[in-house]
Design a protein around this motif. Structure first.
Motif, mmCIF file in Angstrom:
data_model
loop_
_atom_site.group_PDB
_atom_site.id
_atom_site.type_symbol
_atom_site.label_atom_id
_atom_site.label_comp_id
_atom_site.label_asym_id
_atom_site.label_seq_id
_atom_site.Cartn_x
_atom_site.Cartn_y
_atom_site.Cartn_z
ATOM 1 N N CYS A 60 0.828 -1.213 0.000
ATOM 2 C CA CYS A 60 0.000 0.000 0.000
ATOM 3 C C CYS A 60 0.861 1.260 0.000
ATOM 4 N N ILE A 61 0.332 2.287 -0.632
ATOM 5 C CA ILE A 61 0.908 3.631 -0.539
ATOM 6 C C ILE A 61 -0.195 4.538 -0.021
ATOM 7 N N VAL A 62 0.090 5.204 1.071
ATOM 8 C CA VAL A 62 -0.859 6.113 1.705
ATOM 9 C C VAL A 62 -0.560 7.532 1.242
ATOM 10 N N PHE A 63 -1.593 8.275 0.889
ATOM 11 C CA PHE A 63 -1.465 9.698 0.577
ATOM 12 C C PHE A 63 -1.996 10.446 1.788
ATOM 13 N N GLU A 64 -1.139 11.220 2.417
ATOM 14 C CA GLU A 64 -1.489 11.894 3.669
ATOM 15 C C GLU A 64 -1.097 13.350 3.613
ATOM 16 N N ASP A 65 -1.714 14.133 4.502
ATOM 17 C CA ASP A 65 -1.359 15.546 4.588
ATOM 18 C C ASP A 65 -1.031 15.980 6.002
ATOM 19 N N VAL A 66 -1.087 15.066 6.963
ATOM 20 C CA VAL A 66 -0.773 15.417 8.351
ATOM 21 C C VAL A 66 0.207 14.405 8.951
ATOM 22 N N PRO A 67 1.067 14.863 9.868
ATOM 23 C CA PRO A 67 2.055 13.965 10.465
ATOM 24 C C PRO A 67 1.459 12.738 11.149
ATOM 25 N N LYS A 68 0.359 12.890 11.881
ATOM 26 C CA LYS A 68 -0.230 11.725 12.554
ATOM 27 C C LYS A 68 -0.699 10.674 11.555
ATOM 28 N N GLY A 69 -1.178 11.099 10.412
ATOM 29 C CA GLY A 69 -1.592 10.157 9.386
ATOM 30 C C GLY A 69 -0.406 9.421 8.786
ATOM 31 N N ALA A 70 0.677 10.152 8.533
ATOM 32 C CA ALA A 70 1.891 9.512 8.003
ATOM 33 C C ALA A 70 2.489 8.559 9.031
ATOM 34 N N GLU A 71 2.391 8.915 10.301
ATOM 35 C CA GLU A 71 2.852 8.028 11.371
ATOM 36 C C GLU A 71 1.975 6.779 11.434
ATOM 37 N N ALA A 72 0.688 6.930 11.228
ATOM 38 C CA ALA A 72 -0.217 5.774 11.196
ATOM 39 C C ALA A 72 0.156 4.843 10.049
ATOM 40 N N ALA A 73 0.520 5.414 8.904
ATOM 41 C CA ALA A 73 0.966 4.600 7.773
ATOM 42 C C ALA A 73 2.230 3.825 8.157
ATOM 43 N N LEU A 74 3.185 4.492 8.779
ATOM 44 C CA LEU A 74 4.406 3.834 9.241
ATOM 45 C C LEU A 74 4.059 2.695 10.193
ATOM 46 N N ASN A 75 3.186 2.963 11.152
ATOM 47 C CA ASN A 75 2.783 1.958 12.127
ATOM 48 C C ASN A 75 2.065 0.774 11.483
ATOM 49 N N ALA A 76 1.478 1.004 10.306
ATOM 50 C CA ALA A 76 0.811 -0.074 9.570
ATOM 51 C C ALA A 76 1.757 -0.795 8.628
ATOM 52 N N GLY A 77 2.999 -0.321 8.519
ATOM 53 C CA GLY A 77 3.959 -0.929 7.606
ATOM 54 C C GLY A 77 3.777 -0.478 6.170
ATOM 55 N N MET A 78 3.266 0.745 6.002
ATOM 56 C CA MET A 78 2.985 1.290 4.667
ATOM 57 C C MET A 78 3.864 2.491 4.367
ATOM 58 N N LYS A 79 4.181 2.669 3.090
ATOM 59 C CA LYS A 79 4.883 3.860 2.626
ATOM 60 C C LYS A 79 3.868 4.998 2.501
ATOM 61 N N ALA A 80 4.369 6.239 2.455
ATOM 62 C CA ALA A 80 3.470 7.385 2.362
ATOM 63 C C ALA A 80 4.011 8.444 1.411
ATOM 64 N N VAL A 81 3.092 9.080 0.740
ATOM 65 C CA VAL A 81 3.365 10.276 -0.049
ATOM 66 C C VAL A 81 2.681 11.408 0.691
ATOM 67 N N ILE A 82 3.397 12.481 0.919
ATOM 68 C CA ILE A 82 2.854 13.598 1.682
ATOM 69 C C ILE A 82 2.416 14.715 0.743
ATOM 70 N N LEU A 83 1.172 15.101 0.874
ATOM 71 C CA LEU A 83 0.647 16.263 0.166
ATOM 72 C C LEU A 83 0.829 17.456 1.089
ATOM 73 N N THR A 84 1.609 18.406 0.658
ATOM 74 C CA THR A 84 1.976 19.539 1.520
ATOM 75 C C THR A 84 0.935 20.654 1.426
ATOM 76 N N THR A 85 -0.309 20.280 1.638
ATOM 77 C CA THR A 85 -1.404 21.251 1.584
ATOM 78 C C THR A 85 -1.644 21.914 2.934
ATOM 79 N N THR A 86 -1.366 21.193 4.007
ATOM 80 C CA THR A 86 -1.624 21.744 5.340
ATOM 81 C C THR A 86 -0.390 21.769 6.231
#
Length: 117
Positions: A60-86
């Motif tokens: 899975c690749i998670v698209f996130e815009d907040v640190p807690k969401g990207a951390e949740a992806a890490l905790n799930a063993g998923m990579k993340a792409v960060i949208l720098t909107t917020t």
């Protein structure tokens, strides 16, 4: 490529966006705040979304815009792409699962990730 929404929002807010933008048909699974016991950064939201799609978290690749969401992806063993909107990229430097930072989905690297799947 199957896609899911894993959001801390309530179903009403998710439905409002999906239905008014007419994009519901792009998503095969939706996990909302009502579907989990533990909120982000706990991985429950993303793990449930992956399970509903029938894919492993590592695929899975998670698209996130907040640190807690990207951390949740890490905790799930998923990579993340960060949208720098917020938030700015500097707020995510402690997370080793970040693949890319992008202003929006029109970013060429984001397009290549989506098309590669």
């Amino acid at each position: 490529m199957p896609m899911a929404i894993g959001s801390a929002a309530i179903p009403f807010n998710i439905d409002f966006v999906l239905d008014n933008l007419h994009i519901r048909h792009y998503f095969q699974a939706i996990v909302s705040a009502d579907d989990v016991t533990l909120s982000k950064p706990h991985p429950e939201t993303f793990l449930k979304a992956a399970a509903q799609l029938g894919v492993t978290p590592a695929d899975c690749i998670v698209f996130e815009d907040v640190p807690k969401g990207a951390e949740a992806a890490l905790n799930a063993g998923m990579k993340a792409v960060i949208l720098t909107t917020t938030h700015q990229g500097e707020e995510f430097t402690h997370l080793p699962n970040i693949l890319h930072f992008a202003a929006d989905f029109r970013d060429e690297a984001v397009k290549s990730l989506i098309n590669a799947s």
